[in-house]
Design a protein around this motif. Structure first.
Motif, PDB file in Angstrom:
ATOM      1  N   VAL A  58       0.852  -1.197   0.000  1.00 36.38           N
ATOM      2  CA  VAL A  58       0.000   0.000   0.000  1.00 36.38           C
ATOM      3  C   VAL A  58       0.882   1.239   0.000  1.00 36.38           C
ATOM      4  CG1 VAL A  58      -1.763   1.291   1.272  1.00 36.38           C
ATOM      5  CG2 VAL A  58      -1.879  -1.209   1.182  1.00 36.38           C
ATOM      6  N   LYS A  59       1.954   1.207   0.767  1.00 38.14           N
ATOM      7  CA  LYS A  59       2.884   2.343   0.832  1.00 38.14           C
ATOM      8  C   LYS A  59       3.531   2.587  -0.532  1.00 38.14           C
ATOM      9  CE  LYS A  59       5.562   5.457   2.732  1.00 38.14           C
ATOM     10  NZ  LYS A  59       5.114   6.831   2.625  1.00 38.14           N
ATOM     11  N   VAL A  60       3.892   1.529  -1.230  1.00 40.04           N
ATOM     12  CA  VAL A  60       4.475   1.679  -2.572  1.00 40.04           C
ATOM     13  C   VAL A  60       3.461   2.350  -3.496  1.00 40.04           C
ATOM     14  CG1 VAL A  60       5.265   0.393  -4.608  1.00 40.04           C
ATOM     15  CG2 VAL A  60       6.105  -0.226  -2.332  1.00 40.04           C
ATOM     16  N   TYR A  61       2.209   1.918  -3.410  1.00 40.31           N
ATOM     17  CA  TYR A  61       1.149   2.549  -4.207  1.00 40.31           C
ATOM     18  C   TYR A  61       1.038   4.034  -3.861  1.00 40.31           C
ATOM     19  CZ  TYR A  61      -3.598   4.140  -5.179  1.00 40.31           C
ATOM     20  OH  TYR A  61      -4.680   4.885  -5.569  1.00 40.31           O
ATOM     21  N   MET A  62       1.047   4.342  -2.565  1.00 40.10           N
ATOM     22  CA  MET A  62       0.934   5.740  -2.136  1.00 40.10           C
ATOM     23  C   MET A  62       2.091   6.578  -2.677  1.00 40.10           C
ATOM     24  SD  MET A  62      -0.346   5.205   1.807  1.00 40.10           S
ATOM     25  CE  MET A  62       0.080   6.874   2.262  1.00 40.10           C
ATOM     26  N   ASP A  63       3.290   6.024  -2.639  1.00 37.60           N
ATOM     27  CA  ASP A  63       4.452   6.746  -3.161  1.00 37.60           C
ATOM     28  C   ASP A  63       4.338   6.962  -4.670  1.00 37.60           C
ATOM     29  OD1 ASP A  63       5.509   6.875  -0.615  1.00 37.60           O
ATOM     30  OD2 ASP A  63       6.864   5.161  -0.904  1.00 37.60           O
ATOM     31  N   ASN A  64       3.839   5.952  -5.372  1.00 36.57           N
ATOM     32  CA  ASN A  64       3.725   6.053  -6.832  1.00 36.57           C
ATOM     33  C   ASN A  64       2.716   7.107  -7.276  1.00 36.57           C
ATOM     34  OD1 ASN A  64       5.667   4.115  -7.278  1.00 36.57           O
ATOM     35  ND2 ASN A  64       4.200   2.451  -7.510  1.00 36.57           N
ATOM     36  N   VAL A  65       1.646   7.273  -6.511  1.00 33.02           N
ATOM     37  CA  VAL A  65       0.624   8.260  -6.890  1.00 33.02           C
ATOM     38  C   VAL A  65       0.726   9.536  -6.050  1.00 33.02           C
ATOM     39  CG1 VAL A  65      -0.986   6.575  -7.854  1.00 33.02           C
ATOM     40  CG2 VAL A  65      -1.142   7.182  -5.443  1.00 33.02           C
TER      41      VAL A  65
END
Length: 147
Positions: free
Chosen positions: A39-46
């Motif tokens: 989820v954190k990776v997703y947050m960083d990507n967007v």
């Protein structure tokens, strides 16, 4: 009740502590954290800084789309559940602990009475509730078979 966490790390640390407090093993907490890092990776990507339940739902929609839960693999279902637990924790500061899938176990008859005594004896030895439930379940199945 909505909770406010300053960062994703603060949220996951609090959620991890909650899991430990309700008796989850260290390995389980590690697995939850591994999934939450996705989820954190997703947050960083967007470029999202604050984790909210909506953020997690958006991540799940991106990851799994419109797939039926029945079509997901066991691993995907587990990831989905862990992410939803984080969303629930972010919103309520609690998670679902145990979902009871079995009905009430009733040990009847003379044999059932003996089995109840055995379970009570094991309870007096301070065995874990999960162990006692397992004993009760298997003894109930045996009792059902015998009678």
């Amino acid at each position: 009740m909505s909770t406010n966490y300053a960062s994703f790390e603060e949220l996951t640390n609090s959620a991890s502590k909650y899991l430990e407090d309700i008796g989850q093993s260290k390995q389980t907490v590690i697995i939850y954290n591994w999934i939450w890092k996705k989820v954190k990776v997703y947050m960083d990507n967007v470029h999202i800084e604050k984790c909210t339940p909506k953020t997690i739902v958006d991540y799940l929609n991106l990851t799994y789309g419109d797939q039926l839960i029945a079509k997901l693999t066991h691993h995907q279902k587990h990831c989905l559940r862990c992410a939803l637990c984080l969303a629930q924790f972010a919103e309520t500061n609690k998670m679902i602990e145990i979902i009871q899938r079995r009905g009430v176990i009733v040990l009847e008859g003379e044999i059932g009475g003996q089995m109840k005594q055995y379970i009570n004896y094991k309870r007096s030895l301070r065995l874990n509730q999960k162990t006692l439930r397992g004993y009760s379940w298997y003894l109930w199945l045996f009792c059902k078979f015998v009678t």
